[in-house]
Design an enzyme around this catalytic site. Structure first.
Site, PDB file in Angstrom:
ATOM      1  N   ASP A  16       0.838  -1.211   0.000  1.00 41.94           N
ATOM      2  CA  ASP A  16       0.000   0.000   0.000  1.00 41.94           C
ATOM      3  C   ASP A  16       0.871   1.258   0.000  1.00 41.94           C
ATOM      4  OD1 ASP A  16      -2.413  -1.444   0.167  1.00 41.94           O
ATOM      5  OD2 ASP A  16      -2.095  -1.732   2.316  1.00 41.94           O
ATOM      6  N   GLY A  17       1.975   1.198   0.739  1.00 43.12           N
ATOM      7  CA  GLY A  17       2.877   2.347   0.814  1.00 43.12           C
ATOM      8  C   GLY A  17       3.373   2.731  -0.580  1.00 43.12           C
ATOM      9  N   ASP A  24      -3.625  14.472  21.230  1.00 45.69           N
ATOM     10  CA  ASP A  24      -2.492  14.368  20.294  1.00 45.69           C
ATOM     11  C   ASP A  24      -2.798  14.945  18.920  1.00 45.69           C
ATOM     12  OD1 ASP A  24      -1.120  13.156  22.280  1.00 45.69           O
ATOM     13  OD2 ASP A  24      -0.827  11.228  21.278  1.00 45.69           O
ATOM     14  N   THR A  79      -9.396   1.870   6.757  1.00 45.41           N
ATOM     15  CA  THR A  79      -8.745   0.649   7.235  1.00 45.41           C
ATOM     16  C   THR A  79      -7.277   0.880   7.630  1.00 45.41           C
ATOM     17  OG1 THR A  79      -8.397   0.176   4.900  1.00 45.41           O
ATOM     18  CG2 THR A  79     -10.193  -1.002   5.983  1.00 45.41           C
ATOM     19  N   ALA A  80      -6.804   2.111   7.501  1.00 46.71           N
ATOM     20  CA  ALA A  80      -5.386   2.391   7.774  1.00 46.71           C
ATOM     21  C   ALA A  80      -5.227   2.968   9.194  1.00 46.71           C
ATOM     22  CB  ALA A  80      -4.849   3.303   6.669  1.00 46.71           C
ATOM     23  N   TYR A  81      -4.561   4.084   9.329  1.00 51.27           N
ATOM     24  CA  TYR A  81      -4.298   4.696  10.639  1.00 51.27           C
ATOM     25  C   TYR A  81      -5.622   4.893  11.403  1.00 51.27           C
ATOM     26  CZ  TYR A  81      -1.756   7.999  13.743  1.00 51.27           C
ATOM     27  OH  TYR A  81      -1.173   8.632  14.811  1.00 51.27           O
TER      28      TYR A  81
HETATM   29  P1  NAP Z   1       3.578   2.639   5.845  1.00 50.73           P
HETATM   30  O1  NAP Z   1       4.630   1.823   6.471  1.00 50.73           O
HETATM   31  O2  NAP Z   1       3.634   2.974   4.390  1.00 50.73           O
HETATM   32  O3  NAP Z   1       2.140   1.973   6.156  1.00 50.73           O
HETATM   33  C1  NAP Z   1       1.821   1.473   7.424  1.00 50.73           C
HETATM   34  C2  NAP Z   1       0.888   0.285   7.249  1.00 50.73           C
HETATM   35  O4  NAP Z   1      -0.397   0.744   6.806  1.00 50.73           O
HETATM   36  C3  NAP Z   1       1.378  -0.702   6.190  1.00 50.73           C
HETATM   37  O5  NAP Z   1       1.169  -2.023   6.657  1.00 50.73           O
HETATM   38  C4  NAP Z   1       0.500  -0.402   4.985  1.00 50.73           C
HETATM   39  O6  NAP Z   1       0.347  -1.522   4.101  1.00 50.73           O
HETATM   40  C5  NAP Z   1      -0.796  -0.058   5.697  1.00 50.73           C
HETATM   41  N1  NAP Z   1      -1.766   0.729   4.905  1.00 50.73           N
HETATM   42  C6  NAP Z   1      -1.577   1.838   4.160  1.00 50.73           C
HETATM   43  N2  NAP Z   1      -2.730   2.231   3.614  1.00 50.73           N
HETATM   44  C7  NAP Z   1      -3.686   1.359   4.033  1.00 50.73           C
HETATM   45  C8  NAP Z   1      -5.086   1.243   3.820  1.00 50.73           C
HETATM   46  N3  NAP Z   1      -5.765   2.116   3.075  1.00 50.73           N
HETATM   47  N4  NAP Z   1      -5.748   0.228   4.438  1.00 50.73           N
HETATM   48  C9  NAP Z   1      -5.096  -0.662   5.216  1.00 50.73           C
HETATM   49  N5  NAP Z   1      -3.765  -0.600   5.463  1.00 50.73           N
HETATM   50  C10 NAP Z   1      -3.071   0.406   4.872  1.00 50.73           C
HETATM   51  O7  NAP Z   1       3.436   3.953   6.746  1.00 50.73           O
HETATM   52  P2  NAP Z   1       3.560   5.503   6.478  1.00 50.73           P
HETATM   53  O8  NAP Z   1       4.454   5.779   5.305  1.00 50.73           O
HETATM   54  O9  NAP Z   1       3.834   6.148   7.781  1.00 50.73           O
HETATM   55  O10 NAP Z   1       2.076   5.969   6.067  1.00 50.73           O
HETATM   56  C11 NAP Z   1       1.291   5.376   5.092  1.00 50.73           C
HETATM   57  C12 NAP Z   1      -0.038   5.061   5.712  1.00 50.73           C
HETATM   58  O11 NAP Z   1       0.181   4.234   6.856  1.00 50.73           O
HETATM   59  C13 NAP Z   1      -0.783   6.272   6.227  1.00 50.73           C
HETATM   60  O12 NAP Z   1      -1.651   6.780   5.254  1.00 50.73           O
HETATM   61  C14 NAP Z   1      -1.488   5.772   7.455  1.00 50.73           C
HETATM   62  O13 NAP Z   1      -2.853   5.500   7.241  1.00 50.73           O
HETATM   63  C15 NAP Z   1      -0.818   4.472   7.817  1.00 50.73           C
HETATM   64  N6  NAP Z   1      -0.280   4.574   9.182  1.00 50.73           N
HETATM   65  C16 NAP Z   1      -0.795   3.752  10.121  1.00 50.73           C
HETATM   66  C17 NAP Z   1      -0.398   3.871  11.434  1.00 50.73           C
HETATM   67  C18 NAP Z   1      -1.006   2.961  12.466  1.00 50.73           C
HETATM   68  O14 NAP Z   1      -1.735   2.027  12.051  1.00 50.73           O
HETATM   69  N7  NAP Z   1      -0.758   3.182  13.748  1.00 50.73           N
HETATM   70  C19 NAP Z   1       0.540   4.819  11.809  1.00 50.73           C
HETATM   71  C20 NAP Z   1       1.059   5.647  10.820  1.00 50.73           C
HETATM   72  C21 NAP Z   1       0.625   5.521   9.498  1.00 50.73           C
HETATM   73  P3  NAP Z   1       1.623  -2.164   3.305  1.00 50.73           P
HETATM   74  O15 NAP Z   1       2.315  -3.013   4.317  1.00 50.73           O
HETATM   75  O16 NAP Z   1       0.992  -2.970   2.208  1.00 50.73           O
HETATM   76  O17 NAP Z   1       2.452  -1.022   2.790  1.00 50.73           O
END
Ligand code: NAP
Length: 268
Positions: free
Chosen positions: A52-53, A154, A165-167
């Site tokens: 996804d990233g 925060d 489904t992400a953050y």
């Molecule tokens: P990243 O390492 O690129 O992504 C973090 C995780 O989120 C990875 O496992 C990624 O999947 C997954 N992801 C991204 N978009 C998703 C979606 N729409 N539905 C389900 N899972 C998804 O992290 P980053 O560069 O900081 O940010 C990219 C995205 O990660 C952000 O948009 C944010 O939503 C998410 N994120 C999540 C958290 C958390 O869950 N606590 C914290 C920061 C950011 P892949 O393994 O396939 O890349």
């Protein structure tokens, strides 16, 4: 003369992605497509190999092109990704025959206001507003110019259905059926005490709503805005307005795609 059908293939640097990319370029060329590793204005499809990233970064890098995109998962989770590397034959076949649908996902837009003007940011998943340092932040939240709450904690995240489904999900927000058009305002560690009062759950708003957030600067005069994982630091920002953009990205889906099956297999 038959028109060229140009497919842009992007991949991250991991070995499986690179191998899949080479195999796909060959297969596409054998089936009469022009397969390129650079995006030009004549391309009709983007294939994104990675997780996804990689998908988020590729679409952002090219300013969210208005042609469909399909993902091949070689990453960790691959929620956006429709295919696995061993499905590329079936993919090329189905693509050639036109056996697919396009699922449009609207982007979320933020307008950051300063005394001197404004900046515009677009995201697929979400826009997050946090304190620039690890301190609590106070944000006045209004919906369509009507004050709703003084948030303390925060930060605040605004998620699209695609980003639900992400953050957003990690913060306790709802998973949203992608056929619904709505934005979700999700608190990040809200404070709830006799000193501060904030909503503790997500608030779901109508797709036409403008979400206005005004920081109160007590300590640091700066705010961190994070869009799909990319950080932007803003000093002396007066406010931020978040709403659905007119722009969307089109994910290619094949027969049998089922959102809730995907949710089950990726999260349970
Ligand atoms: P990243 O390492 O690129 O992504 C973090 C995780 O989120 C990875 O496992 C990624 O999947 C997954 N992801 C991204 N978009 C998703 C979606 N729409 N539905 C389900 N899972 C998804 O992290 P980053 O560069 O900081 O940010 C990219 C995205 O990660 C952000 O948009 C944010 O939503 C998410 N994120 C999540 C958290 C958390 O869950 N606590 C914290 C920061 C950011 P892949 O393994 O396939 O890349």
């Amino acid at each position: 003369m038959q028109q060229e059908r140009i497919v842009y293939v992007a991949a991250n640097n991991n070995a499986v992605s690179q191998k899949t990319k080479q195999a796909l370029l060959e297969k596409l060329r054998k089936r009469g497509f022009v397969a390129e590793t650079r995006l030009t204005s004549r391309a009709e499809l983007i294939v994104c190999i990675g997780g996804d990233g990689t998908m988020l970064r590729t679409l952002k890098e090219h300013d969210f092109p208005q042609i469909p995109v399909i993902g091949i998962n070689t990453g960790h989770l691959g929620f956006f990704q429709e295919l696995m590397p061993d499905e590329i034959d079936v993919f090329v076949d189905n693509y050639k025959k036109g056996n697919y649908e396009i699922q449009q996902m609207r982007l979320v837009q933020a307008e950051i206001h300063f005394a001197a003007g404004k900046a515009v940011l677009l995201g697929i998943n979400e826009i997050t507003i946090k304190g620039d340092k690890s301190r609590s932040i106070h944000l006045n939240l209004s919906l369509d110019h009507k004050f709703v709450e003084r948030f303390s904690g925060d930060g605040i995240l605004v998620a699209t259905p695609a980003g639900s489904t992400a953050y957003n999900y990690a913060l306790g927000g709802c998973i949203v059926d992608p056929r619904l058009s709505l934005l979700q305002v999700t608190p990040i560690s809200p404070m709830n005490s006799t000193a501060y009062r904030s909503f503790t759950s997500s608030v779901v708003v109508h797709p036409k709503t403008k979400i206005q957030i005004e920081p109160e600067y007590a300590m640091e005069p700066s705010v961190l805005v994070v869009v799909d994982g990319t950080e932007y630091h803003f000093d002396e920002m007066t406010g931020i307005s978040v709403f659905f953009s007119d722009k969307s990205v089109g994910f290619m889906r094949f027969e049998g795609y089922d959102f809730w099956h995907k949710v089950k297999t990726k999260f349970l």
